[in-house]
Design an enzyme around this catalytic site. Structure first.
Site, PDB file in Angstrom:
ATOM      1  N   TRP A  21       0.811  -1.216   0.000  1.00 55.55           N
ATOM      2  CA  TRP A  21       0.000   0.000   0.000  1.00 55.55           C
ATOM      3  C   TRP A  21       0.849   1.273   0.000  1.00 55.55           C
ATOM      4  O   TRP A  21       0.708   2.139  -0.851  1.00 55.55           O
ATOM      5  CB  TRP A  21      -0.945  -0.023   1.209  1.00 55.55           C
ATOM      6  CG  TRP A  21      -1.634   1.281   1.491  1.00 55.55           C
ATOM      7  CD1 TRP A  21      -2.064   2.214   0.578  1.00 55.55           C
ATOM      8  CD2 TRP A  21      -1.964   1.806   2.783  1.00 55.55           C
ATOM      9  NE1 TRP A  21      -2.659   3.277   1.216  1.00 55.55           N
ATOM     10  CE2 TRP A  21      -2.603   3.053   2.581  1.00 55.55           C
ATOM     11  CE3 TRP A  21      -1.801   1.349   4.079  1.00 55.55           C
ATOM     12  CZ2 TRP A  21      -3.069   3.851   3.624  1.00 55.55           C
ATOM     13  CZ3 TRP A  21      -2.271   2.124   5.128  1.00 55.55           C
ATOM     14  CH2 TRP A  21      -2.895   3.363   4.892  1.00 55.55           C
ATOM     15  N   ASP A  49      -0.912  -8.844  -1.562  1.00 58.68           N
ATOM     16  CA  ASP A  49      -2.075  -7.966  -1.651  1.00 58.68           C
ATOM     17  C   ASP A  49      -1.682  -6.589  -2.171  1.00 58.68           C
ATOM     18  O   ASP A  49      -0.709  -5.993  -1.702  1.00 58.68           O
ATOM     19  CB  ASP A  49      -2.723  -7.815  -0.273  1.00 58.68           C
ATOM     20  CG  ASP A  49      -3.941  -6.914  -0.316  1.00 58.68           C
ATOM     21  OD1 ASP A  49      -5.011  -7.398  -0.726  1.00 58.68           O
ATOM     22  OD2 ASP A  49      -3.821  -5.733   0.045  1.00 58.68           O
ATOM     23  N   TYR A  54      -3.148   2.077  -5.378  1.00 58.76           N
ATOM     24  CA  TYR A  54      -1.890   2.267  -4.662  1.00 58.76           C
ATOM     25  C   TYR A  54      -0.855   2.887  -5.608  1.00 58.76           C
ATOM     26  O   TYR A  54      -0.534   2.321  -6.660  1.00 58.76           O
ATOM     27  CB  TYR A  54      -1.354   0.949  -4.107  1.00 58.76           C
ATOM     28  CG  TYR A  54      -2.215   0.301  -3.047  1.00 58.76           C
ATOM     29  CD1 TYR A  54      -3.257   0.980  -2.433  1.00 58.76           C
ATOM     30  CD2 TYR A  54      -1.991  -1.011  -2.652  1.00 58.76           C
ATOM     31  CE1 TYR A  54      -4.042   0.381  -1.457  1.00 58.76           C
ATOM     32  CE2 TYR A  54      -2.761  -1.624  -1.678  1.00 58.76           C
ATOM     33  CZ  TYR A  54      -3.791  -0.913  -1.091  1.00 58.76           C
ATOM     34  OH  TYR A  54      -4.578  -1.522  -0.137  1.00 58.76           O
ATOM     35  N   GLN A 177     -11.478  -7.112   4.192  1.00 61.04           N
ATOM     36  CA  GLN A 177     -10.154  -6.596   4.549  1.00 61.04           C
ATOM     37  C   GLN A 177     -10.310  -5.305   5.356  1.00 61.04           C
ATOM     38  O   GLN A 177     -10.479  -4.230   4.807  1.00 61.04           O
ATOM     39  CB  GLN A 177      -9.300  -6.333   3.302  1.00 61.04           C
ATOM     40  CG  GLN A 177      -7.878  -5.950   3.667  1.00 61.04           C
ATOM     41  CD  GLN A 177      -6.961  -5.811   2.463  1.00 61.04           C
ATOM     42  OE1 GLN A 177      -6.258  -4.816   2.342  1.00 61.04           O
ATOM     43  NE2 GLN A 177      -6.972  -6.795   1.581  1.00 61.04           N
ATOM     44  N   TRP A 205      -5.340  -5.367   7.721  1.00 62.55           N
ATOM     45  CA  TRP A 205      -4.233  -4.470   7.423  1.00 62.55           C
ATOM     46  C   TRP A 205      -3.885  -3.636   8.647  1.00 62.55           C
ATOM     47  O   TRP A 205      -4.691  -3.459   9.539  1.00 62.55           O
ATOM     48  CB  TRP A 205      -4.527  -3.590   6.214  1.00 62.55           C
ATOM     49  CG  TRP A 205      -5.734  -2.688   6.265  1.00 62.55           C
ATOM     50  CD1 TRP A 205      -7.004  -3.011   5.926  1.00 62.55           C
ATOM     51  CD2 TRP A 205      -5.763  -1.311   6.644  1.00 62.55           C
ATOM     52  NE1 TRP A 205      -7.835  -1.924   6.088  1.00 62.55           N
ATOM     53  CE2 TRP A 205      -7.102  -0.866   6.511  1.00 62.55           C
ATOM     54  CE3 TRP A 205      -4.797  -0.390   7.074  1.00 62.55           C
ATOM     55  CZ2 TRP A 205      -7.507   0.447   6.800  1.00 62.55           C
ATOM     56  CZ3 TRP A 205      -5.183   0.909   7.369  1.00 62.55           C
ATOM     57  CH2 TRP A 205      -6.512   1.318   7.218  1.00 62.55           C
ATOM     58  N   SER A 206      -2.657  -3.175   8.669  1.00 59.56           N
ATOM     59  CA  SER A 206      -2.108  -2.375   9.768  1.00 59.56           C
ATOM     60  C   SER A 206      -2.148  -3.093  11.110  1.00 59.56           C
ATOM     61  O   SER A 206      -2.582  -2.524  12.122  1.00 59.56           O
ATOM     62  CB  SER A 206      -2.828  -1.030   9.876  1.00 59.56           C
ATOM     63  OG  SER A 206      -2.058  -0.116  10.625  1.00 59.56           O
ATOM     64  N   GLY A 285       3.628  -4.724   5.533  1.00 65.26           N
ATOM     65  CA  GLY A 285       4.331  -3.986   4.497  1.00 65.26           C
ATOM     66  C   GLY A 285       5.778  -3.843   4.921  1.00 65.26           C
ATOM     67  O   GLY A 285       6.131  -4.129   6.072  1.00 65.26           O
ATOM     68  N   GLN A 291      12.673  -6.074   7.660  1.00 66.15           N
ATOM     69  CA  GLN A 291      11.367  -5.954   8.293  1.00 66.15           C
ATOM     70  C   GLN A 291      10.506  -7.170   7.984  1.00 66.15           C
ATOM     71  O   GLN A 291       9.745  -7.629   8.835  1.00 66.15           O
ATOM     72  CB  GLN A 291      10.688  -4.668   7.831  1.00 66.15           C
ATOM     73  CG  GLN A 291      11.358  -3.398   8.301  1.00 66.15           C
ATOM     74  CD  GLN A 291      10.753  -2.159   7.658  1.00 66.15           C
ATOM     75  OE1 GLN A 291      10.369  -2.172   6.494  1.00 66.15           O
ATOM     76  NE2 GLN A 291      10.657  -1.087   8.418  1.00 66.15           N
ATOM     77  N   ASN A 295       9.025  -9.649  10.933  1.00 70.60           N
ATOM     78  CA  ASN A 295       7.589  -9.767  11.193  1.00 70.60           C
ATOM     79  C   ASN A 295       7.029 -11.140  10.882  1.00 70.60           C
ATOM     80  O   ASN A 295       6.042 -11.570  11.491  1.00 70.60           O
ATOM     81  CB  ASN A 295       6.832  -8.703  10.410  1.00 70.60           C
ATOM     82  CG  ASN A 295       7.107  -7.297  10.917  1.00 70.60           C
ATOM     83  OD1 ASN A 295       7.568  -7.119  12.045  1.00 70.60           O
ATOM     84  ND2 ASN A 295       6.853  -6.304  10.088  1.00 70.60           N
TER      85      ASN A 295
END
Length: 329
Positions: A21, A49, A54, A177, A205-206, A285, A291, A295
């Protein structure tokens, strides 16, 4: 990597999915974006995704180049339709048939694929009859260009209405989502129960609340230079709602809990959303490959009841649960 079924379907998705995104085509240069995609593949992520809006279509193109040449059957590629792209003409937005069909074909071209595994209505469109929207989705499914259909940020009532029409038209509607994290729990009261009834899973998300749940934002201190909170292109307006000292002080209380569990703060946050049985996948993301490597370690982590209760206690008073905050334009 662990895998879960998406909704009441036969589609398996990776517990951690990779989303672009706020990065590809905008914040992150091409080489770095491709390195992040490669890192996602290397750690076992198979679910990717994106959305046409975006970076005004650039993110889809970057992802298409990153996945080019790979065995298509080994990937799950998701994209979305609703927001305007290009010149923003009178039919360049929403969930009308013309916009859906034209957007789908443009997305397939940018992604370099004959079909997408999941095509999602990026928001609810009050200006178009739901029958028109789902008939367009049904035609894309019959044509083999879309395998499954999902929605994003729909309310419980909208999900229920859409699911009824989808059943009539034999459209495999299998997912929603929404934004979801230990700080943003607005879907729990209504959206999740409706989704469970209708056979939908959440692809959230997030999960780290735009980075707030990593603990990098400290109460009473200046925002870290180069962080998302200082980047207008990187979602500064989204993270602003969490940047008050009360929230940030509470988040700092999670650090000893993460340490005791042998997790980083980010891993704890991603693992937390995956404890909800209606969540099939958490989207991460990345602007750097490391990262992704960090994660993804949240996959398969089980948090015991005492730890979950301690997280609730640490964040008591700053968690948002109001279901009316799930709404579409």
């Amino acid at each position: 990597m662990e895998f879960r079924r998406l909704g009441r379907s036969g589609l398996n998705v990776s517990e951690i999915s990779y989303g672009n995104w706020l990065t590809h085509g905008s914040q992150v240069e091409e080489d770095q974006a491709q390195a992040c995609i490669k890192a996602a593949l290397d750690v076992g992520i198979t679910t990717f995704d994106t959305a046409d809006v975006y970076a005004n279509t650039a993110a889809e193109s970057v992802l298409g180049r990153g996945l080019k040449g790979l065995r298509r059957e080994s990937l799950e590629i998701f994209t979305k339709v609703y927001w305007p792209t290009g010149p923003k003409g009178p039919n360049d937005t929403g969930l009308g048939r013309k916009h859906i069909m034209e957007s789908a074909h443009a997305s397939l071209k940018r992604l370099g694929t004959d079909y997408v595994d999941l095509y999602q209505a990026h928001r609810f469109d009050r200006t178009v009859p739901l029958e028109e929207t789902f008939l367009a989705f049904a035609d894309l499914v019959r044509q083999g260009k879309v395998l499954y259909v999902g929605v994003s940020e729909w309310t419980a009532e909208q999900i229920t209405q859409g699911a009824a029409i989808a059943r009539e038209l034999k459209v495999p509607l299998i997912s929603n989502q929404p934004q979801y994290s230990a700080l943003w729990r607005v879907i729990e009261a209504q959206v999740i129960p409706a989704s469970e009834r209708e056979g939908l899973s959440q692809i959230v998300w997030s999960p780290i609340a735009q980075g707030v749940l990593t603990g990098k934002y400290k109460p009473g201190q200046a925002l870290p230079e180069g962080s998302r909170a200082t980047d207008e292109k990187g979602g500064a307006n989204m993270v602003a709602r969490f940047l008050n000292d009360d929230v940030l002080e509470r988040v700092q209380r999670l650090q000893p809990l993460a340490d005791k569990a042998g997790l980083t703060m980010a891993q704890l946050a991603v693992a937390w959303v995956l404890q909800n049985p209606n969540v099939a996948s958490a989207i991460i993301g990345a602007s750097r490959p490391e990262q992704v490597h960090e994660n993804v370690k949240a996959a398969g982590v089980k948090l015991d009841a005492d730890l979950l209760a301690a997280i609730d206690e640490a964040l008591d008073g700053v968690t948002e649960t109001d279901p009316t905050l799930t709404r579409s334009p």
